[in-house]
Motif scaffolding. Sequence first.
Motif, PDB file in Angstrom:
ATOM      1  N   GLY A   7       0.812  -1.214   0.000  1.00  0.00           N
ATOM      2  CA  GLY A   7       0.000   0.000   0.000  1.00  0.00           C
ATOM      3  C   GLY A   7       0.842   1.259   0.000  1.00  0.00           C
ATOM      4  N   LEU A   8       1.866   1.291   0.873  1.00  0.00           N
ATOM      5  CA  LEU A   8       2.709   2.486   0.925  1.00  0.00           C
ATOM      6  C   LEU A   8       3.476   2.687  -0.374  1.00  0.00           C
ATOM      7  CD1 LEU A   8       4.117   2.317   4.574  1.00  0.00           C
ATOM      8  CD2 LEU A   8       2.347   3.836   3.666  1.00  0.00           C
ATOM      9  N   THR A   9       4.008   1.601  -0.937  1.00  0.00           N
ATOM     10  CA  THR A   9       4.767   1.725  -2.182  1.00  0.00           C
ATOM     11  C   THR A   9       3.855   2.145  -3.337  1.00  0.00           C
ATOM     12  OG1 THR A   9       6.172  -0.075  -1.385  1.00  0.00           O
ATOM     13  CG2 THR A   9       6.413   0.569  -3.673  1.00  0.00           C
ATOM     14  N   ALA A  10       2.657   1.544  -3.398  1.00  0.00           N
ATOM     15  CA  ALA A  10       1.716   1.924  -4.453  1.00  0.00           C
ATOM     16  C   ALA A  10       1.269   3.368  -4.288  1.00  0.00           C
ATOM     17  CB  ALA A  10       0.507   0.979  -4.430  1.00  0.00           C
ATOM     18  N   LEU A  11       1.046   3.793  -3.051  1.00  0.00           N
ATOM     19  CA  LEU A  11       0.669   5.188  -2.819  1.00  0.00           C
ATOM     20  C   LEU A  11       1.793   6.131  -3.218  1.00  0.00           C
ATOM     21  CD1 LEU A  11      -1.379   7.202  -1.675  1.00  0.00           C
ATOM     22  CD2 LEU A  11      -0.347   6.860   0.578  1.00  0.00           C
ATOM     23  N   PHE A  12       3.034   5.747  -2.892  1.00  0.00           N
ATOM     24  CA  PHE A  12       4.178   6.570  -3.292  1.00  0.00           C
ATOM     25  C   PHE A  12       4.288   6.655  -4.812  1.00  0.00           C
ATOM     26  CE2 PHE A  12       8.677   6.682  -4.555  1.00  0.00           C
ATOM     27  CZ  PHE A  12       9.034   7.921  -4.050  1.00  0.00           C
ATOM     28  N   ALA A  13       4.097   5.508  -5.504  1.00  0.00           N
ATOM     29  CA  ALA A  13       4.178   5.509  -6.960  1.00  0.00           C
ATOM     30  C   ALA A  13       3.085   6.377  -7.570  1.00  0.00           C
ATOM     31  CB  ALA A  13       4.073   4.074  -7.487  1.00  0.00           C
ATOM     32  N   ALA A  14       1.869   6.250  -7.047  1.00  0.00           N
ATOM     33  CA  ALA A  14       0.782   7.085  -7.567  1.00  0.00           C
ATOM     34  C   ALA A  14       1.051   8.563  -7.316  1.00  0.00           C
ATOM     35  CB  ALA A  14      -0.545   6.657  -6.925  1.00  0.00           C
ATOM     36  N   SER A  15       1.608   8.868  -6.149  1.00  0.00           N
ATOM     37  CA  SER A  15       1.931  10.267  -5.848  1.00  0.00           C
ATOM     38  C   SER A  15       3.001  10.799  -6.791  1.00  0.00           C
ATOM     39  CB  SER A  15       2.402  10.389  -4.398  1.00  0.00           C
ATOM     40  OG  SER A  15       1.408   9.931  -3.496  1.00  0.00           O
ATOM     41  N   VAL A  16       4.019   9.960  -7.082  1.00  0.00           N
ATOM     42  CA  VAL A  16       5.077  10.381  -8.000  1.00  0.00           C
ATOM     43  C   VAL A  16       4.504  10.668  -9.380  1.00  0.00           C
ATOM     44  CG1 VAL A  16       7.132   9.576  -9.226  1.00  0.00           C
ATOM     45  CG2 VAL A  16       6.955   9.252  -6.760  1.00  0.00           C
ATOM     46  N   LEU A  17       3.645   9.753  -9.858  1.00  0.00           N
ATOM     47  CA  LEU A  17       3.065   9.964 -11.181  1.00  0.00           C
ATOM     48  C   LEU A  17       2.188  11.210 -11.215  1.00  0.00           C
ATOM     49  CD1 LEU A  17       2.089   6.290 -12.099  1.00  0.00           C
ATOM     50  CD2 LEU A  17       4.014   7.625 -12.969  1.00  0.00           C
ATOM     51  N   PHE A  18       1.391  11.400 -10.167  1.00  0.00           N
ATOM     52  CA  PHE A  18       0.510  12.565 -10.130  1.00  0.00           C
ATOM     53  C   PHE A  18       1.312  13.861 -10.061  1.00  0.00           C
ATOM     54  CE2 PHE A  18      -1.820  15.709  -7.601  1.00  0.00           C
ATOM     55  CZ  PHE A  18      -2.933  15.901  -8.415  1.00  0.00           C
ATOM     56  N   LEU A  19       2.300  13.919  -9.141  1.00  0.00           N
ATOM     57  CA  LEU A  19       3.092  15.137  -9.007  1.00  0.00           C
ATOM     58  C   LEU A  19       3.920  15.400 -10.257  1.00  0.00           C
ATOM     59  CD1 LEU A  19       4.275  14.784  -5.300  1.00  0.00           C
ATOM     60  CD2 LEU A  19       2.526  16.332  -6.216  1.00  0.00           C
ATOM     61  N   ARG A  20       4.437  14.330 -10.841  1.00  0.00           N
ATOM     62  CA  ARG A  20       5.227  14.509 -12.063  1.00  0.00           C
ATOM     63  C   ARG A  20       4.375  15.123 -13.162  1.00  0.00           C
ATOM     64  NH1 ARG A  20       6.209  11.822 -16.869  1.00  0.00           N
ATOM     65  NH2 ARG A  20       8.349  11.981 -17.658  1.00  0.00           N
ATOM     66  N   ALA A  21       3.139  14.579 -13.325  1.00  0.00           N
ATOM     67  CA  ALA A  21       2.271  15.098 -14.381  1.00  0.00           C
ATOM     68  C   ALA A  21       1.893  16.550 -14.117  1.00  0.00           C
ATOM     69  CB  ALA A  21       1.022  14.217 -14.487  1.00  0.00           C
ATOM     70  N   GLU A  22       1.516  16.843 -12.851  1.00  0.00           N
ATOM     71  CA  GLU A  22       1.086  18.199 -12.537  1.00  0.00           C
ATOM     72  C   GLU A  22       2.243  19.195 -12.664  1.00  0.00           C
ATOM     73  OE1 GLU A  22      -1.930  19.398 -11.877  1.00  0.00           O
ATOM     74  OE2 GLU A  22      -2.768  17.409 -12.330  1.00  0.00           O
ATOM     75  N   MET A  23       3.376  18.881 -12.071  1.00  0.00           N
ATOM     76  CA  MET A  23       4.508  19.807 -12.080  1.00  0.00           C
ATOM     77  C   MET A  23       5.096  19.937 -13.476  1.00  0.00           C
ATOM     78  SD  MET A  23       6.390  18.789  -8.498  1.00  0.00           S
ATOM     79  CE  MET A  23       7.631  20.054  -8.745  1.00  0.00           C
TER      80      MET A  23
END
Length: 435
Positions: free
Chosen positions: A21-37
């Motif tokens: 869960g933590l790793t998947a949440l981190f991966a989703a956060s990376v993808l989301f922040l990468r796309a937004e930024m």
Amino acid sequence: MQYRHRLRSRIIVSFLLLGFGLTALFAASVLFLRAEMEDELVESWLRREAQNFAEFKRENPDPNAPYELSAQGIEMSVFRPDSPRIPFEWRDLPTGVYDYKDPLVPGRAGHFKLAVERYDDMVVFVRYGYGSRTLDQQQLYVTLAVSIVLFSAVALAFGLWLSSRVMRPVTDLVSRIRAYRGSEMPEKLAPRFADDEVGELAAALDEYAERLTERVQRDREFNADVSHELRTPLAVIRGATELMLSNPDLAPKMRERLERIARAEQQCTHLITALLMLSRNERGSGRTNLFQLAEQLAEANRIQLAGKPVAIRVEGDREATIDAPEAVVSVALGNLLGNACRYTAEGEVVVRVAADRIEIEDTGPGLSAEDAARLFERGYRGSAAGNTKGGGIGLSIVSRLCTLYGWQVGIAPRQDRTGAVATLVFQVSRSPDGA
């Protein structure tokens, strides 16, 4: 107990789910922040490029003036606001950055961003194709997926290691408790464990075991004392009745009453022996002729019928014997037969003796499915008990004796007529050759 229900498996699954869960949440956060930024940075960069290109054109109006591009994949064009050369779909776009898809280019390679800067004297278009970033995104996806699998495996390994350490004291406690099974006075558990939750549990088990051992010992002593104290007056009664029955001049009525006292004394002796065996949870030794015992019990119940029009018959194998004390078989069979005679108002009670079982059929009122399922519960008397005497304990004693000796007992309604059938199935001993 199934493995998925064990505490250790819960700890392992919890760590596995936590790591995943933590790793998947981190991966989703990376993808989301990468796309937004990335979108924000790219759009800001394209706006600056468009502004810089507009300033360059004002300073260098020559169409052939060279302009150094800051990145690959970028195309710049400048038009007058009323120029017919502006593409139709771009003509009315206000200042800003837009996402477009080139219909002539398949896949993500045709995606591009278009920055528009409008001035009074010119309109600047900056096109940046970001379809080339697809490979980088795929590599990022693969890297994140591998990271999720790797960290989940690490969490699983850590969960296995930690669960083993956490559950080791509990497993040790269970092993020591099982090793104490059958001990009269088990060894104290608490001193062998640390002063933690498991130690508190061990101390509580020590206290419970001490109270339980004391209670069991007290019950055993009470049963032994009661058995000893009751056997003495019963022996006196037996001796007195035998002496009086030996008198040839005894009146028939008096002889009948003395024989009834002798049977009651024998019944009490058997009951005391059976209850003592139950309290000690041990089997006695002996060999019993089932047909003879059934005849004796039938004769005793005939006398107690008190004039009811009920006939008691015993039929079957006269040589049937089992390896069990007569006292135990007498209590079990006597309760079943007495129960059948008590609830039969008229008709007959038939006792059928076989090598491995005894069946008792009566013509009483029968019984319901609920009664058949609960008759052997302590204190349950059934819906047909009426005004009959008894505390609903006899059949409970029969059930406990059958559990001790490995027998089977049951009472069911008769199929051919009104009444019930009680069946007592004994454990048949076989020779080594299977005979």
